[in-house]
Design an enzyme around this catalytic site. Structure first.
Site, PDB file in Angstrom:
ATOM      1  N   LYS A  84       0.793  -1.273  -0.054  1.00 50.78           N
ATOM      2  CA  LYS A  84      -0.027  -0.061   0.088  1.00 50.78           C
ATOM      3  C   LYS A  84       0.684   1.061  -0.007  1.00 50.78           C
ATOM      4  CE  LYS A  84      -4.021  -1.668  -0.067  1.00 50.78           C
ATOM      5  NZ  LYS A  84      -3.704  -3.177  -0.422  1.00 50.78           N
TER       6      LYS A  84
HETATM    7  C1  LIG Z   1     -10.213  -2.516  -1.454  1.00 55.35           C
HETATM    8  C2  LIG Z   1      -9.474  -3.286  -0.601  1.00 55.35           C
HETATM    9  N1  LIG Z   1     -10.038  -3.604   0.476  1.00 55.35           N
HETATM   10  C3  LIG Z   1      -9.576  -4.454   1.496  1.00 55.35           C
HETATM   11  C4  LIG Z   1      -8.243  -5.024   1.249  1.00 55.35           C
HETATM   12  C5  LIG Z   1      -7.543  -6.061   2.430  1.00 55.35           C
HETATM   13  O1  LIG Z   1      -6.347  -5.617   2.741  1.00 55.35           O
HETATM   14  P1  LIG Z   1      -5.436  -6.360   3.216  1.00 55.35           P
HETATM   15  O2  LIG Z   1      -4.499  -7.031   2.427  1.00 55.35           O
HETATM   16  O3  LIG Z   1      -4.510  -5.584   4.342  1.00 55.35           O
HETATM   17  O4  LIG Z   1      -6.171  -7.458   4.161  1.00 55.35           O
HETATM   18  C6  LIG Z   1      -7.664  -4.588   0.263  1.00 55.35           C
HETATM   19  C7  LIG Z   1      -6.123  -5.129  -0.096  1.00 55.35           C
HETATM   20  O5  LIG Z   1      -5.659  -5.040  -0.926  1.00 55.35           O
HETATM   21  C8  LIG Z   1      -8.220  -3.845  -0.745  1.00 55.35           C
HETATM   22  O6  LIG Z   1      -7.591  -3.530  -2.050  1.00 55.35           O
END
Ligand SMILES: Cc1ncc(COP(=O)(O)O)c(C=O)c1O
Length: 369
Positions: A187
């Site tokens: 990110k």
């Molecule tokens: C739009 C969106 N929501 C939720 C998530 C979930 O995040 P994480 O990978 O930190 O669990 C992501 C991860 O890429 C995402 O792009």
């Protein structure tokens, strides 16, 4: 000399940053408060102030931010949450894993949840809307909040891809009852592993989330609601503060790369339309072309890595395909869209090479920038 352009490069090549990260970890090694050490609360306070909300609750991932935020709302099994079909699958999974029903609306030309597709889907069981600020672009929060207020629904913002994005000058994550962020290593604000946070102004929700992030254990040490362990690691919080110190230069570089592509590729490929209400944070840079698959192969042959985010659409994933939904615009837009390398690690030579290679594919010279 051949140039390669990875989509993302997660190495830490900047020596000063490397030293600061190592020093932050070393501090944790020395004090030894490995679980919920002081860095967690320090990071939460800094994040809350940066975003502009009263409370931040650090959790283990963006997925957990969504799962726990939804759990904290106290909906009943079978209740419905309306969301976009175009997101990383975590958005739909976070709804379903809480025993709720994801209801998929459609997207607009901006690739975000289309407000005009929401109201027809509202039923007596609808409890919330989850807008996903797609790839660093804020959704139309005026329209979404107006619908939510009209129907008494919560808004749970999925800001996983949008740290730094604003709508009317306000950070994403400050409009809904809660805003859910991911700080995984890919990110814009990135940990060196997995991390996430829920932002809210509601003290009771924050308190509830602190219980839910550790097996539902309340202040008395008893389990008040079934949950799991989703705490933010102290070492990640320590490193995230180092990353937070540098975030403005990361956002500025991504913005510069995006504005180069905007100018160099104008008239050669399309981009989702922008407007003055929103400042994008360019988690990724999306181009639109009906020759997407051919272009992607052409770029790959020339050492340029690109991605389609996210195939398949969430309602077309095997685990969710039984849910009825119609999302013609999402199908059309996703067939056109391709994300090209645009992180802060992309240097000037690489971005010129990417633009020149896209130009070459279309038999056009990129615009002089
Ligand atoms: C739009 C969106 N929501 C939720 C998530 C979930 O995040 P994480 O990978 O930190 O669990 C992501 C991860 O890429 C995402 O792009």
């Amino acid at each position: 000399m051949s140039i390669t352009v990875p989509f993302l490069d997660l190495r830490v090549a900047d020596q000063a940053e490397r030293q600061d990260l190592l020093a932050a970890v070393d501090t944790v090694l020395q004090h030894g408060r490995i679980v919920l050490g002081p860095e967690v609360a320090q990071f939460e306070a800094r994040l809350a102030s940066r975003i502009g909300r009263g409370h931040a609750v650090g959790v283990n991932s963006g997925t957990d931010a969504l799962v726990l935020a939804i759990r904290a709302m106290g909906y009943a099994s079978g209740d419905e949450i309306i969301t976009t079909p175009l997101s990383f699958i975590a958005t739909a999974n976070a709804i379903a894993i809480n025993g709720l029903e994801p209801v998929f609306a459609d997207i607009g030309e901006d690739l975000c949840l289309d407000p005009s597709s929401i109201e027809a889907l509202i039923t007596p069981r609808t409890r919330a809307i989850i807008p996903v600020h797609w790839a660093g672009r804020a959704c139309d929060m005026d329209a979404i909040m107006a619908i939510a207020n009209r129907h008494g629904l919560d808004v749970i913002e999925d800001c996983a891809q949008a740290f730094g994005a604003t709508f009317r000058g306000r950070s994403v994550g400050t409009f809904g009852r809660v805003g859910c962020f991911s700080m995984n290593c890919m990110k814009t604000l990135a940990s060196l592993g997995e991390a996430g946070a829920v932002l809210t102004d509601d003290e009771n929700v924050a308190k509830h989330l602190r219980a839910l992030r550790y097996n539902g254990l309340g202040e008395a040490g008893t389990c008040i609601q079934v949950s799991h362990n989703g705490r933010l690691d102290t070492v990640q919080a320590a490193m995230l503060m180092v990353r937070l110190d540098r975030i403005d230069s990361v956002l500025a570089r991504r913005n510069a790369v995006a504005s180069f592509y905007d100018r160099a590729l104008a008239g050669i490929v399309g981009t989702p339309p922008r407007d003055e209400l929103r400042a994008d944070a360019f988690y990724t840079y999306t181009i639109l072309t009906p020759r997407r698959d051919e272009l992607q192969a052409f770029l790959a042959e020339r050492g340029i890595e690109s991605r389609v985010q996210h195939l398949p659409l969430m309602p077309e994933q095997p685990a969710h395909a039984h849910r009825k939904a119609a999302f013609p615009n999402a199908r059309r837009m996703l067939s056109l869209s391709l994300c090209i390398p645009a992180s802060e690690k992309v240097d000037d030579q690489q971005m010129h090479y990417v633009a020149a290679t896209i130009g070459e594919f279309f038999g056009r010279r990129p615009n002089a920038v």
